[in-house]
Enzyme design. Structure first.
Site, PDB file in Angstrom:
ATOM      1  N   SER A 197      -2.550   6.413  -1.261  1.00 45.66           N
ATOM      2  CA  SER A 197      -2.140   5.043  -1.629  1.00 45.66           C
ATOM      3  C   SER A 197      -2.656   4.265  -2.409  1.00 45.66           C
ATOM      4  CB  SER A 197      -1.492   4.337  -0.486  1.00 45.66           C
ATOM      5  OG  SER A 197      -2.592   3.925   0.278  1.00 45.66           O
ATOM      6  N   LYS A 198      -2.522   3.031  -2.846  1.00 46.32           N
ATOM      7  CA  LYS A 198      -3.195   2.013  -3.673  1.00 46.32           C
ATOM      8  C   LYS A 198      -4.561   1.634  -2.969  1.00 46.32           C
ATOM      9  CE  LYS A 198      -0.290  -0.685  -6.621  1.00 46.32           C
ATOM     10  NZ  LYS A 198       0.929  -1.152  -6.065  1.00 46.32           N
TER      11      LYS A 198
END
Ligand code: GLU
Length: 467
Positions: free
Chosen positions: A248-249
């Site tokens: 994820s980010k």
């Protein structure tokens, strides 16, 4: 190659709700490589039926990402929103055939059915109130209520497939609800659109993320009800971050185009992505052609792949090293300009040859090139005082005098001159190297000094030495 191999048709079917992320890019890559390997067709289909979440910007971001990676579709992009009439037509046909039925239960009623099943310790599901059965009388149709359309899912037996990645998977049909295929306003639902398009586009191999495994038995049952031939399914395990959590980010850039911005080469990215869940022996660096030649779903890994930024940097460094200098110069020039440098201030091809063995990204190359592409800034006085004493000044004067007379201005001749001077003055390299760098470049550290001076050119070097 046999005719069946020629008929391979794969698709990448992103929902345009954001940028092209790394997982999507890998799915696209594997679908593309599989099609290419079999001399087949790779289709791009934009699944834009979720009107609230789909945006034209996201469509563009996906197209840009695919183009950057060089994953050219043979057919498409097709847009599901343009197939609405077709979906409605099939729904009508299914209602006629009895493979689908109108259901007038309200969402509240369905929730109550689920609650009841839960309370009885059963799997929460629609109870089949409106499902037609031989000899069954259906309830009276409530007036003014718009029905949904449900698929009449088989209630017995299992739905099984041999997954290209995960192996055999079997789901009891009793586990599956009668799926809603059209909403009260008549719009088709997600799984239904996927099925109709895979069918119409004659997709032979569906390669996608394993977040879709649960959809597959439902899709298979609908395809069977339509009398369609089933594609082969392959579900790719997800990509995890270096900490083992879903990528994820938090782990850094997840949009493919961010990697373009950060200075990664598309070929390096393709190479790296291919190794996330696929392998060919111990090969780490391979060309697109080799990937296509070797791509075999038997070498797909069942376990989740792990994102490793260090390895990506290593792969990118290998590709930079292998790149043609002039090609690198073209790619790096706009990055130099973005940093405020003038890409035309030096022979960039020579600069790339000088820097490419030690750079991990194109941005690093651009930063390195600024030495040649920004106006000269003399070193600060303190550094000069520290390193340029009277002895050094004498050495530099000798160097300048002889440099003026060099028959040829090249890295080799400059290196030879430096070597002679060191010998005749009886000093070691730093005694000349540091003052020379400070005076000529304004910096204490630079790449190989002979090459740096060769690229700067005799005129500039002598000018700066003259102070
Ligand atoms: N549109 C789906 C997604 O973006 C993929 C559907 C499929 O591959 O079947 O996750």
């Amino acid at each position: 190659m046999t005719t069946t191999q020629n008929a391979v048709r794969t698709r990448f079917a992103p929902s345009p709700t954001g940028f092209l992320h790394l997982g999507g890019a890998r799915t696209a890559l594997f679908s593309w490589a599989f099609a290419r390997h079999h001399g087949g067709t790779f289709v791009l289909r934009i699944e834009d039926t979720d009107l609230e979440r789909s945006t034209p910007e996201a469509v563009q971001a996906i197209l840009d990402g695919m183009q950057w990676l060089g994953l050219t579709a043979d057919e498409g992009p097709f847009y599901q929103m343009q197939h609405m009439d077709r979906y409605r037509e099939v729904i009508q046909q299914m209602l006629k055939d009895g493979t689908a039925y109108y259901c007038y239960s309200t969402p509240e009623e369905v929730e109550a059915m689920r609650e009841k099943a839960r309370a009885a310790g059963l799997k929460p599901r629609y109870d089949g109130t409106w499902r037609p059965e031989p000899g069954k009388t259906l309830p009276e149709i409530p007036s003014g209520r718009q029905p949904v359309v449900r698929f009449r899912n088989p209630q017995e037996g299992v739905t099984a497939w041999n997954d290209m990645v995960k192996g055999p998977i079997a789901i009891d049909n009793a586990e599956l609800d009668d799926l809603i295929i059209a909403r009260p306003d008549g719009t088709p639902t997600y799984n239904f659109c996927v099925v109709i398009d895979d069918w119409d586009m004659r997709i032979t191999h569906v390669i996608r993320g394993d977040d879709h495994v649960n959809n597959t038995p439902r899709q298979i049952n609908i395809l069977r009800a339509l009398g369609a031939e089933l594609p082969v399914y392959g579900h790719l395990p997800m990509i995890l971050g270096p900490d083992g959590e879903k990528l994820s980010k938090r782990h850094g850039a997840v949009s493919v185009m961010e990697y373009d911005k950060a200075g990664y080469l598309p070929d390096a990215m393709v190479n790296y992505l291919a190794r996330l869940g696929w392998s060919h022996g111990n090969d780490e660096i391979f060309s697109r052609e080799q990937l296509v030649e070797w791509f075999d779903t038997r070498n797909l890994t069942k376990s989740a792949a792990q994102w490793d930024p260090k390895k990506l940097n290593w792969v990118n460094a290998q590709y930079i090293k292998q790149s043609d200098d002039a090609d690198l110069a073209t790619r790096v020039a706009p990055r130099i300009a973005a940093l405020g440098g003038d890409p035309n201030a030096a022979d960039l091809t020579a600069v790339m040859a000088l820097l490419k063995d030690r750079a991990e990204t194109l941005n690093e190359l651009a930063e390195g090139a600024l030495l040649f592409c920004t106006p000269y800034k003399p070193a600060d006085a303190e550094l000069m005082a520290q390193h340029v004493d009277d002895d050094a000044r004498k050495l530099l004067a000798d160097f300048a005098a002889q440099a003026r007379e060099l028959p040829e201005w090249s890295a080799e001749s400059i290196d030879a001159l430096i070597k002679n001077l060191l010998a005749s003055h009886g000093v070691k390299m730093p005694k000349l190297g540091i003052p020379l760098r400070l005076v000529v470049t304004g910096q204490k550290q630079t790449p190989a000094i002979g090459q740096v001076l060769a690229i700067l050119g005799r005129e500039r070097v002598l000018e700066r030495l003259a102070g």
